[in-house]
Design an enzyme around this catalytic site. Sequence first.
Site, PDB file in Angstrom:
ATOM      1  N   ASP A 165       0.527  -0.980  -0.011  1.00 12.24           N
ATOM      2  CA  ASP A 165       0.166  -0.164   0.421  1.00 12.24           C
ATOM      3  C   ASP A 165       1.161   1.080   0.328  1.00 12.24           C
ATOM      4  O   ASP A 165       0.633   2.127  -0.348  1.00 12.24           O
ATOM      5  CB  ASP A 165      -1.086   0.187   0.951  1.00 12.24           C
ATOM      6  N   HIS A 174      -5.529  -3.616   4.887  1.00 13.33           N
ATOM      7  CA  HIS A 174      -4.723  -3.595   4.086  1.00 13.33           C
ATOM      8  C   HIS A 174      -5.920  -4.583   3.120  1.00 13.33           C
ATOM      9  O   HIS A 174      -5.819  -5.585   2.565  1.00 13.33           O
ATOM     10  CB  HIS A 174      -3.839  -5.264   4.689  1.00 13.33           C
TER      11      HIS A 174
END
Length: 404
Positions: A226, A253
């Site tokens: 990310d 996530h």
Amino acid sequence: MASAAMSTLNLSSSPLTKQQLRFGASTLSAEHVSGFSSARPAPSLCCSSSHWRAVKLRPRRRPWRRAGNRVVAQASGYKVAILGAAGGIGQPLSLLVKMSPLVSALHLYDIANVDGVTADLGHCNTPAKVAGFTGKEELAGCLAGVDVVVIPAGVPRKPGMTRDDLFGINAGIVRELVEAVADNAPAALVHVISNPVNSTVPIAAEVLKRKGVYDPRKLFGVTTLDVVRANTFVAEMKGLPLADVDVPVVGGHAAATILPLLSKARPKTAFTDEEVEALTRRIQNAGTEVVEAKAKAGGGSATLSMAYAAARFLEASLRGLDGDADVYECSYVQCQAVPELPFFACRVKLGRDGVEEVAAAGAELRGLTEFEARALEALKPQLKKSIDKGVAYAQQQPATVAMG
């Protein structure tokens, strides 16, 4: 730590001073190799988020040394096990780890097809010694004496699937693997990649607790992808040098639980409201972007970028183990950054025992923009539900006997 055999990188017979060590199409100068043991950071395989801090590092133990016209590995490297090494993430990750000067031994495990990967990587003239392990009966041997365990095992996402759709399969895989880690490498750092990370990390924690070896400093959900995506997208949008960009990404996530803090990006960058919304949405859905693009060629998920991100986080962990100062990365860990959430992705400082501290006790969550504050509140119930799901699953499973 593992002992490294005397592996060599072939050089010409001319002096080292201005020679080049060649890895495929890229090169490292001999000056850089000596730099691996200097007071400056080693040339990084991956762009670390802590490079911009201009931190003065202490001299590092040498993972390489000169011997005439050769560069050899010494016994100061670390032993790393990759569980799921024959998969779409495992193979490129294994290659990147094989290139790390901090790794002396690389153990590859999967339920099938490991021998070919092991033989292939074994031909790469980097010092890490590679060994393959196939099937549950060899898992204990794979884990013996390792310093870090990386778990990319499991099934990938397919078009139309969310990370939570993977829970039914990957939850059991992670549980069994972490049980083996607890029995055979209880002091190792554990990096969980298998999705849904929001749930698989709590599963791993419960397994380790049941085995009596849980140390929250040593369990990580790898959310580095990310950060990697956020850095890339911001640099592209704003025309910034990629190496200068660092965007903290917090939360979880999966989809809306991923929260890039663009207001905390470095260098300080101005974004319009429209840019913030567009960037946040793209970072949150970047995995789906890859899944849909690969569907045109038969299917797949983010494997190459995930392997890169996992290698970057592993390198940071190894630098922390090796005593480097001020090594920071975002990771999904047990912490009190958000009191009502036992696990949360935030920037952590890595050291000899894993998480040394949650950076400034989650200071990046203070002074958020109105958009970020709303998004943080919105993600909390979703993330809590995923955490509870993982905990409940692990607690319902029967205890198993030690493997090995």
